[in-house]
Design a protein around this motif. Sequence first.
Motif, PDB file in Angstrom:
ATOM      1  N   ASN A   1      55.478  78.279  35.188  1.00  0.00           N
ATOM      2  CA  ASN A   1      54.449  77.545  35.909  1.00  0.00           C
ATOM      3  C   ASN A   1      54.570  76.053  35.657  1.00  0.00           C
ATOM      4  O   ASN A   1      54.914  75.624  34.560  1.00  0.00           O
ATOM      5  N   SER A   2      54.293  75.280  36.677  1.00  0.00           N
ATOM      6  CA  SER A   2      54.255  73.829  36.590  1.00  0.00           C
ATOM      7  C   SER A   2      52.827  73.393  36.912  1.00  0.00           C
ATOM      8  O   SER A   2      52.119  74.082  37.654  1.00  0.00           O
ATOM      9  N   ASP A   3      52.413  72.255  36.380  1.00  0.00           N
ATOM     10  CA  ASP A   3      51.079  71.729  36.683  1.00  0.00           C
ATOM     11  C   ASP A   3      51.062  70.960  38.000  1.00  0.00           C
ATOM     12  O   ASP A   3      50.003  70.550  38.461  1.00  0.00           O
TER      13      ASP A   3
ATOM     14  N   THR B   1      51.069  69.814  41.848  1.00  0.00           N
ATOM     15  CA  THR B   1      50.552  70.273  43.133  1.00  0.00           C
ATOM     16  C   THR B   1      50.782  69.171  44.157  1.00  0.00           C
ATOM     17  O   THR B   1      50.915  68.001  43.803  1.00  0.00           O
TER      18      THR B   1
ATOM     19  N   THR C   1      47.135  73.263  49.742  1.00  0.00           N
ATOM     20  CA  THR C   1      47.632  72.768  48.456  1.00  0.00           C
ATOM     21  C   THR C   1      48.712  73.687  47.912  1.00  0.00           C
ATOM     22  O   THR C   1      48.484  74.896  47.753  1.00  0.00           O
TER      23      THR C   1
ATOM     24  N   SER D   1      51.355  74.830  44.931  1.00  0.00           N
ATOM     25  CA  SER D   1      51.602  74.855  43.496  1.00  0.00           C
ATOM     26  C   SER D   1      53.100  75.020  43.289  1.00  0.00           C
ATOM     27  O   SER D   1      53.811  75.466  44.190  1.00  0.00           O
ATOM     28  N   TYR D   2      53.573  74.688  42.092  1.00  0.00           N
ATOM     29  CA  TYR D   2      55.015  74.675  41.840  1.00  0.00           C
ATOM     30  C   TYR D   2      55.402  75.503  40.621  1.00  0.00           C
ATOM     31  O   TYR D   2      54.610  75.713  39.710  1.00  0.00           O
ATOM     32  N   TYR D   3      56.653  75.935  40.653  1.00  0.00           N
ATOM     33  CA  TYR D   3      57.310  76.561  39.499  1.00  0.00           C
ATOM     34  C   TYR D   3      58.509  75.702  39.122  1.00  0.00           C
ATOM     35  O   TYR D   3      59.182  75.144  39.995  1.00  0.00           O
TER      36      TYR D   3
ATOM     37  N   GLU E   1      60.032  71.828  39.203  1.00  0.00           N
ATOM     38  CA  GLU E   1      59.313  71.916  40.474  1.00  0.00           C
ATOM     39  C   GLU E   1      60.224  72.277  41.651  1.00  0.00           C
ATOM     40  O   GLU E   1      60.031  71.819  42.775  1.00  0.00           O
TER      41      GLU E   1
ATOM     42  N   TRP F   1      58.046  76.281  45.293  1.00  0.00           N
ATOM     43  CA  TRP F   1      56.632  76.050  45.577  1.00  0.00           C
ATOM     44  C   TRP F   1      56.030  77.228  46.322  1.00  0.00           C
ATOM     45  O   TRP F   1      56.736  78.034  46.921  1.00  0.00           O
TER      46      TRP F   1
ATOM     47  N   TYR G   1      51.913  78.599  48.117  1.00  0.00           N
ATOM     48  CA  TYR G   1      50.536  78.281  48.486  1.00  0.00           C
ATOM     49  C   TYR G   1      49.633  79.445  48.070  1.00  0.00           C
ATOM     50  O   TYR G   1      49.611  80.479  48.729  1.00  0.00           O
TER      51      TYR G   1
END
Length: 94
Positions: free
Chosen positions: A38-40, A42, A50, A52-54, A65, A68, A70
């Motif tokens: 997981n990445s913080d 967005t 929005t 979110s990223y890995y 990142e 990505w 949603y």
Amino acid sequence: MAKAIWNNAVIAESDSTTMLEGNHYFPPESIKSEFFQNSDATTVCGCKGTASYYDVVVDGSVNAEAAWYYPTPKPEASQIKGYVAFWKGVTVQE
């Protein structure tokens, strides 16, 4: 069958990706979770919502990142809810 490859590893593969805006979106169950952190990060897309990223991690190398998804897309993009797409050098082969 579509495959996502980075650093010589197949990190996702599926015969039921969804195409949107030129990107293959892989079903969440098709990604190989051992390669994802997981990445913080967005970002916001006016059409999809929005993202979110890995980070993709293979053999100790980190591609920050590079994936990505949603988690709660806007209604017009509901078909990609939770699906994962790639960039930053990740190759998708059909």
